[in-house]
Design a protein around this motif. Sequence first.
Motif, PDB file in Angstrom:
ATOM      1  N   ARG A 198       0.820  -1.218   0.000  1.00 63.50           N
ATOM      2  CA  ARG A 198       0.000   0.000   0.000  1.00 63.50           C
ATOM      3  C   ARG A 198       0.855   1.270   0.000  1.00 63.50           C
ATOM      4  O   ARG A 198       0.605   2.188  -0.797  1.00 63.50           O
ATOM      5  CB  ARG A 198      -0.965  -0.012   1.184  1.00 63.50           C
ATOM      6  N   PRO A 199       1.896   1.377   0.877  1.00 68.23           N
ATOM      7  CA  PRO A 199       2.706   2.606   0.856  1.00 68.23           C
ATOM      8  C   PRO A 199       3.394   2.847  -0.488  1.00 68.23           C
ATOM      9  O   PRO A 199       3.508   3.993  -0.929  1.00 68.23           O
ATOM     10  CB  PRO A 199       3.733   2.363   1.977  1.00 68.23           C
ATOM     11  N   VAL A 200       3.866   1.785  -1.132  1.00 70.14           N
ATOM     12  CA  VAL A 200       4.528   1.951  -2.427  1.00 70.14           C
ATOM     13  C   VAL A 200       3.537   2.466  -3.469  1.00 70.14           C
ATOM     14  O   VAL A 200       3.827   3.403  -4.220  1.00 70.14           O
ATOM     15  CB  VAL A 200       5.160   0.628  -2.896  1.00 70.14           C
ATOM     16  N   VAL A 201       2.342   1.867  -3.514  1.00 76.28           N
ATOM     17  CA  VAL A 201       1.330   2.317  -4.467  1.00 76.28           C
ATOM     18  C   VAL A 201       0.938   3.761  -4.179  1.00 76.28           C
ATOM     19  O   VAL A 201       0.829   4.584  -5.101  1.00 76.28           O
ATOM     20  CB  VAL A 201       0.091   1.393  -4.421  1.00 76.28           C
ATOM     21  N   GLU A 202       0.740   4.092  -2.916  1.00 77.09           N
ATOM     22  CA  GLU A 202       0.362   5.455  -2.566  1.00 77.09           C
ATOM     23  C   GLU A 202       1.444   6.456  -2.948  1.00 77.09           C
ATOM     24  O   GLU A 202       1.147   7.571  -3.399  1.00 77.09           O
ATOM     25  CB  GLU A 202       0.045   5.536  -1.071  1.00 77.09           C
ATOM     26  N   GLU A 203       2.717   6.063  -2.772  1.00 76.91           N
ATOM     27  CA  GLU A 203       3.808   6.967  -3.128  1.00 76.91           C
ATOM     28  C   GLU A 203       3.871   7.180  -4.641  1.00 76.91           C
ATOM     29  O   GLU A 203       4.048   8.313  -5.112  1.00 76.91           O
ATOM     30  CB  GLU A 203       5.136   6.393  -2.629  1.00 76.91           C
ATOM     31  N   LEU A 204       3.716   6.118  -5.393  1.00 78.28           N
ATOM     32  CA  LEU A 204       3.717   6.262  -6.851  1.00 78.28           C
ATOM     33  C   LEU A 204       2.546   7.116  -7.321  1.00 78.28           C
ATOM     34  O   LEU A 204       2.703   7.991  -8.183  1.00 78.28           O
ATOM     35  CB  LEU A 204       3.668   4.880  -7.497  1.00 78.28           C
ATOM     36  N   ARG A 205       1.390   6.885  -6.743  1.00 79.42           N
ATOM     37  CA  ARG A 205       0.216   7.684  -7.119  1.00 79.42           C
ATOM     38  C   ARG A 205       0.396   9.145  -6.701  1.00 79.42           C
ATOM     39  O   ARG A 205      -0.027  10.054  -7.417  1.00 79.42           O
ATOM     40  CB  ARG A 205      -1.046   7.100  -6.464  1.00 79.42           C
TER      41      ARG A 205
END
Length: 230
Positions: A181-188
């Motif tokens: 989740r943190p990786v996806v949120e950072e990319l978004r």
Amino acid sequence: MTPAAPGPLSPEHPRPLLIAHGGGNDPAAAAAAIEARADLLEVDLWLHRGRFEARHERRIRFFPFLVETWYLKRLPSAHFGLEELLDLAAGSGAGILLDLKDGGDGTAAALHRLLRALEHHPPVVASSQSWAVLRALHDLIPSIDLLYSIDVRAKLDLFLSVAERDPLPRGVSCRHSLLTRPVVEELRRRGLAVVAWTVDDLDRAQELADWGVDGITTHRVAELREALRH
């Protein structure tokens, strides 16, 4: 050439896009993926003598065979290629995700020539693990959405370290097990699209959808569409 607009990764399209893994590698797979209403047909492409061949396997130099990690097979007399795939998918509503397997200098130029020669073609997104190929595509076909393909953690870390300084890619096509989740949120947060591959578990697909990924590559397009009510 008349490019399709808006592109598959534009905000106008519902999320997540469902992408048929290997759905463009042969006519039967393409027909099945189109029938399942895949948003994109993923195709593995190798440039051979100026023509894009749709296949996952590598050629064996000087021998009439293709090789993959776990098998060997004879080279077919005629290869299904990108031209045939674009023609087959025309008018279907499905776009094409090009997974460019080789990083030769001629890859971007050959794709540019092919698309320029077509009056109409399905929407196209390109992915590669080669930054040089993505750079050349950006220079020759600035309208095409580009995804950096990531299969190991080191490449993801490197991408995160340089992405804000280099606006080349539209996003990433990433092995799903590397995504949290943190990786996806950072990319978004950085305005980057996130495509996860290859996801056949329905619970994992739902988790990734809940995190906000833009696309999911799968062998189970119809089942994921039903499970995600997409």
